[in-house]
Design a protein around this motif. Structure first.
Motif: not given
Length: 130
Positions: A109-117, A21-35
């Protein structure tokens, strides 16, 4: 048995989120929440070998957190680092855990492509292997 997946279960036990839901292994899927959290392995090594053949293995995990607002991300990661470094003896899965510590404190680690820290804490888990 996976130290990364078992650490995610530890995070769930401390109400940091839910795997998938909001914890992942390896990376975050495209449909993951902002947090969201994600955990990756960053290697490890055998730290100590005893005369009876046992050894202490060190696993290093990168724990990332992203959300809206850099202050929120840093504060959340600081609270996470405080939790890890309380000195408590945490059990991680079926491992005979010797120590769990945050060895790299919150890093921006800076901002991601959608401006999330995005931020990072590195966690070292030491386990005894007979």
């Amino acid at each position: 048995m996976s130290i990364v997946r078992d650490f995610v279960t530890f995070m769930e036990d401390y109400s940091l989120g839910v795997f998938g839901d909001d914890i992942y292994v390896g990376g975050v899927p495209l449909n993951a929440p902002d947090s969201a959290w994600w955990v990756t392995s960053s290697g490890g090594n055998s730290a100590i070998k005893s005369v009876d053949g046992g050894k202490v293995k060190e696993y290093r995990l990168n724990v990332y957190y992203r959300s809206i607002g850099e202050v929120n991300v840093y504060s959340t990661l600081q609270d996470f680092e405080d939790l890890i470094n309380t000195g408590a003896c945490y059990e991680i899965g079926a491992y005979e855990t010797v120590e769990v510590e945050a060895t790299v404190f919150p890093v921006d680690q800076d901002l991601d492509i959608e401006e999330r820290a995005v931020g990072l804490v590195e966690v070292t888990i030491r386990v005894y292997v007979a």
